[in-house]
Motif scaffolding. Structure first.
Motif, PDB file in Angstrom:
ATOM      1  N   THR A   1     -10.263  -4.628   5.975  1.00 46.97           N
ATOM      2  CA  THR A   1     -10.702  -5.293   4.792  1.00 46.97           C
ATOM      3  C   THR A   1      -9.618  -5.126   3.802  1.00 46.97           C
ATOM      4  O   THR A   1      -8.703  -4.713   3.836  1.00 46.97           O
ATOM      5  CB  THR A   1     -11.976  -4.103   4.583  1.00 46.97           C
ATOM      6  N   LEU A   2     -10.073  -5.983   2.834  1.00 41.10           N
ATOM      7  CA  LEU A   2      -8.864  -5.957   1.760  1.00 41.10           C
ATOM      8  C   LEU A   2      -9.540  -4.770   0.721  1.00 41.10           C
ATOM      9  O   LEU A   2     -10.677  -4.825  -0.025  1.00 41.10           O
ATOM     10  CB  LEU A   2      -9.112  -7.465   0.921  1.00 41.10           C
ATOM     11  N   THR A   3      -8.885  -4.011   0.387  1.00 37.48           N
ATOM     12  CA  THR A   3      -9.347  -2.514  -0.108  1.00 37.48           C
ATOM     13  C   THR A   3      -9.123  -2.397  -1.514  1.00 37.48           C
ATOM     14  O   THR A   3      -9.721  -1.942  -2.418  1.00 37.48           O
ATOM     15  CB  THR A   3      -8.943  -1.369   0.408  1.00 37.48           C
TER      16      THR A   3
ATOM     17  N   ILE B   1      -4.362  -3.886   2.287  1.00 33.84           N
ATOM     18  CA  ILE B   1      -5.079  -4.180   3.303  1.00 33.84           C
ATOM     19  C   ILE B   1      -5.402  -2.911   4.064  1.00 33.84           C
ATOM     20  O   ILE B   1      -4.332  -2.331   4.547  1.00 33.84           O
ATOM     21  CB  ILE B   1      -4.731  -5.131   4.397  1.00 33.84           C
ATOM     22  N   ASN B   2      -6.608  -2.619   4.181  1.00 38.11           N
ATOM     23  CA  ASN B   2      -6.860  -1.015   4.684  1.00 38.11           C
ATOM     24  C   ASN B   2      -6.189  -0.145   3.963  1.00 38.11           C
ATOM     25  O   ASN B   2      -5.326   0.884   4.683  1.00 38.11           O
ATOM     26  CB  ASN B   2      -6.779  -1.021   6.408  1.00 38.11           C
ATOM     27  N   ASN B   3      -5.941  -0.086   2.897  1.00 37.76           N
ATOM     28  CA  ASN B   3      -5.329   0.697   2.038  1.00 37.76           C
ATOM     29  C   ASN B   3      -3.724   0.681   1.842  1.00 37.76           C
ATOM     30  O   ASN B   3      -3.005   1.519   1.417  1.00 37.76           O
ATOM     31  CB  ASN B   3      -5.504   2.208   2.151  1.00 37.76           C
ATOM     32  N   GLU B   4      -3.120  -0.469   2.734  1.00 41.79           N
ATOM     33  CA  GLU B   4      -1.836  -0.712   2.720  1.00 41.79           C
ATOM     34  C   GLU B   4      -1.337  -1.625   1.967  1.00 41.79           C
ATOM     35  O   GLU B   4      -1.778  -2.821   1.882  1.00 41.79           O
ATOM     36  CB  GLU B   4      -1.254  -1.123   4.303  1.00 41.79           C
ATOM     37  N   ARG B   5      -0.522  -1.317   0.854  1.00 42.37           N
ATOM     38  CA  ARG B   5      -0.150  -2.252  -0.089  1.00 42.37           C
ATOM     39  C   ARG B   5       0.800  -3.355   0.447  1.00 42.37           C
ATOM     40  O   ARG B   5       1.811  -3.131   0.955  1.00 42.37           O
ATOM     41  CB  ARG B   5       0.857  -1.627  -1.280  1.00 42.37           C
ATOM     42  N   VAL B   6       0.523  -4.520   0.048  1.00 41.39           N
ATOM     43  CA  VAL B   6       1.382  -5.703   0.684  1.00 41.39           C
ATOM     44  C   VAL B   6       1.646  -6.559  -0.769  1.00 41.39           C
ATOM     45  O   VAL B   6       0.867  -7.048  -1.418  1.00 41.39           O
ATOM     46  CB  VAL B   6       0.585  -6.518   1.399  1.00 41.39           C
ATOM     47  N   GLU B   7       2.811  -6.709  -0.815  1.00 40.92           N
ATOM     48  CA  GLU B   7       3.224  -7.355  -2.166  1.00 40.92           C
ATOM     49  C   GLU B   7       3.908  -8.821  -1.717  1.00 40.92           C
ATOM     50  O   GLU B   7       4.549  -9.446  -2.499  1.00 40.92           O
ATOM     51  CB  GLU B   7       4.364  -6.597  -2.687  1.00 40.92           C
TER      52      GLU B   7
ATOM     53  N   ASN C   1     -14.384  -9.949   2.320  1.00 44.47           N
ATOM     54  CA  ASN C   1     -14.930  -8.648   2.713  1.00 44.47           C
ATOM     55  C   ASN C   1     -16.359  -8.688   3.029  1.00 44.47           C
ATOM     56  O   ASN C   1     -16.607  -8.216   4.267  1.00 44.47           O
ATOM     57  CB  ASN C   1     -14.752  -7.669   1.604  1.00 44.47           C
ATOM     58  N   ILE C   2     -16.921  -9.783   2.377  1.00 39.88           N
ATOM     59  CA  ILE C   2     -18.489  -9.691   2.799  1.00 39.88           C
ATOM     60  C   ILE C   2     -18.713 -10.517   3.832  1.00 39.88           C
ATOM     61  O   ILE C   2     -19.338  -9.884   4.783  1.00 39.88           O
ATOM     62  CB  ILE C   2     -19.097 -10.522   1.583  1.00 39.88           C
ATOM     63  N   LEU C   3     -17.889 -11.486   4.026  1.00 43.71           N
ATOM     64  CA  LEU C   3     -18.246 -12.417   5.255  1.00 43.71           C
ATOM     65  C   LEU C   3     -17.643 -11.824   6.491  1.00 43.71           C
ATOM     66  O   LEU C   3     -18.032 -11.878   7.570  1.00 43.71           O
ATOM     67  CB  LEU C   3     -17.318 -13.900   5.252  1.00 43.71           C
ATOM     68  N   ALA C   4     -16.395 -11.119   6.530  1.00 40.06           N
ATOM     69  CA  ALA C   4     -15.915 -10.377   7.578  1.00 40.06           C
ATOM     70  C   ALA C   4     -16.799  -9.137   7.986  1.00 40.06           C
ATOM     71  O   ALA C   4     -17.009  -9.021   9.112  1.00 40.06           O
ATOM     72  CB  ALA C   4     -14.528  -9.803   7.211  1.00 40.06           C
ATOM     73  N   SER C   5     -17.544  -8.566   6.873  1.00 39.09           N
ATOM     74  CA  SER C   5     -18.351  -7.558   7.378  1.00 39.09           C
ATOM     75  C   SER C   5     -19.784  -7.989   8.090  1.00 39.09           C
ATOM     76  O   SER C   5     -20.538  -7.311   8.713  1.00 39.09           O
ATOM     77  CB  SER C   5     -18.852  -6.620   6.031  1.00 39.09           C
ATOM     78  N   GLU C   6     -20.083  -9.125   7.700  1.00 41.00           N
ATOM     79  CA  GLU C   6     -21.118  -9.879   8.477  1.00 41.00           C
ATOM     80  C   GLU C   6     -20.951 -10.435   9.762  1.00 41.00           C
ATOM     81  O   GLU C   6     -21.759 -10.877  10.739  1.00 41.00           O
ATOM     82  CB  GLU C   6     -21.648 -11.121   7.794  1.00 41.00           C
ATOM     83  N   GLY C   7     -19.494 -10.090  10.305  1.00 39.47           N
ATOM     84  CA  GLY C   7     -19.267 -10.618  11.797  1.00 39.47           C
ATOM     85  C   GLY C   7     -18.640 -11.930  11.653  1.00 39.47           C
ATOM     86  O   GLY C   7     -18.643 -12.509  12.963  1.00 39.47           O
ATOM     87  N   ARG C   8     -18.445 -12.734  10.648  1.00 38.98           N
ATOM     88  CA  ARG C   8     -18.164 -14.019  10.592  1.00 38.98           C
ATOM     89  C   ARG C   8     -16.610 -14.131  11.199  1.00 38.98           C
ATOM     90  O   ARG C   8     -15.869 -13.266  10.691  1.00 38.98           O
ATOM     91  CB  ARG C   8     -18.262 -14.793   9.322  1.00 38.98           C
TER      92      ARG C   8
END
Length: 128
Positions: A12-14, A23-29, A106-113
């Motif tokens: 998830t994009l947190t 991404i999952n609390n890991e900062r990406v720049e 996040n919404i679509l990924a959590s729906e299993g798409r």
């Protein structure tokens, strides 16, 4: 009423801010591609003007049902010719600013798409 579980099994994009996402609390720049089936790699572009057909052909190889293109702080649409490989395989493409792309992913990924977010991360104003 709770409609979604507290914990998701997908990346998830947190968080997000100018010049970064988490991404999952890991900062990406850097610009990044993240998918609901574990796809994750840096996307080699730092400005919208650097994008081209090869960037979107790379996304087509992932086989997702939908690509969400986060175009930075404002909405900028890719040229139609860049999207040819995605259109040829009937992969949907939605363009929005990167903040909206994070939320939508996040919404679509959590729906299993099977969804992939291609996020353009440009340097924050002032280089921060």
């Amino acid at each position: 009423m709770k409609l979604q579980p507290d914990k998701s099994d997908v990346q998830t994009l947190t968080a997000h801010g100018p010049g970064w996402v988490a991404i999952n609390n890991e900062r990406v720049e850097s610009s990044v591609v993240v998918g609901s089936r574990g796809e994750r790699f840096l996307w080699k572009c730092t400005h919208f003007d650097e994008l081209g057909p090869d960037h979107f052909a790379q996304l087509a190889s992932l086989g997702a049902e939908l690509i969400i293109f986060g175009s930075g702080a404002r909405i900028r649409f890719p040229r139609p010719v860049w999207l040819q490989p995605l259109m040829a395989q009937r992969t949907g493409v939605e363009t929005m600013d990167t903040a909206a792309a994070c939320r939508t992913y996040n919404i679509l990924a959590s729906e299993g798409r099977h969804v992939v977010a291609a996020l353009l991360i440009e340097e924050a104003p002032g280089g921060q």
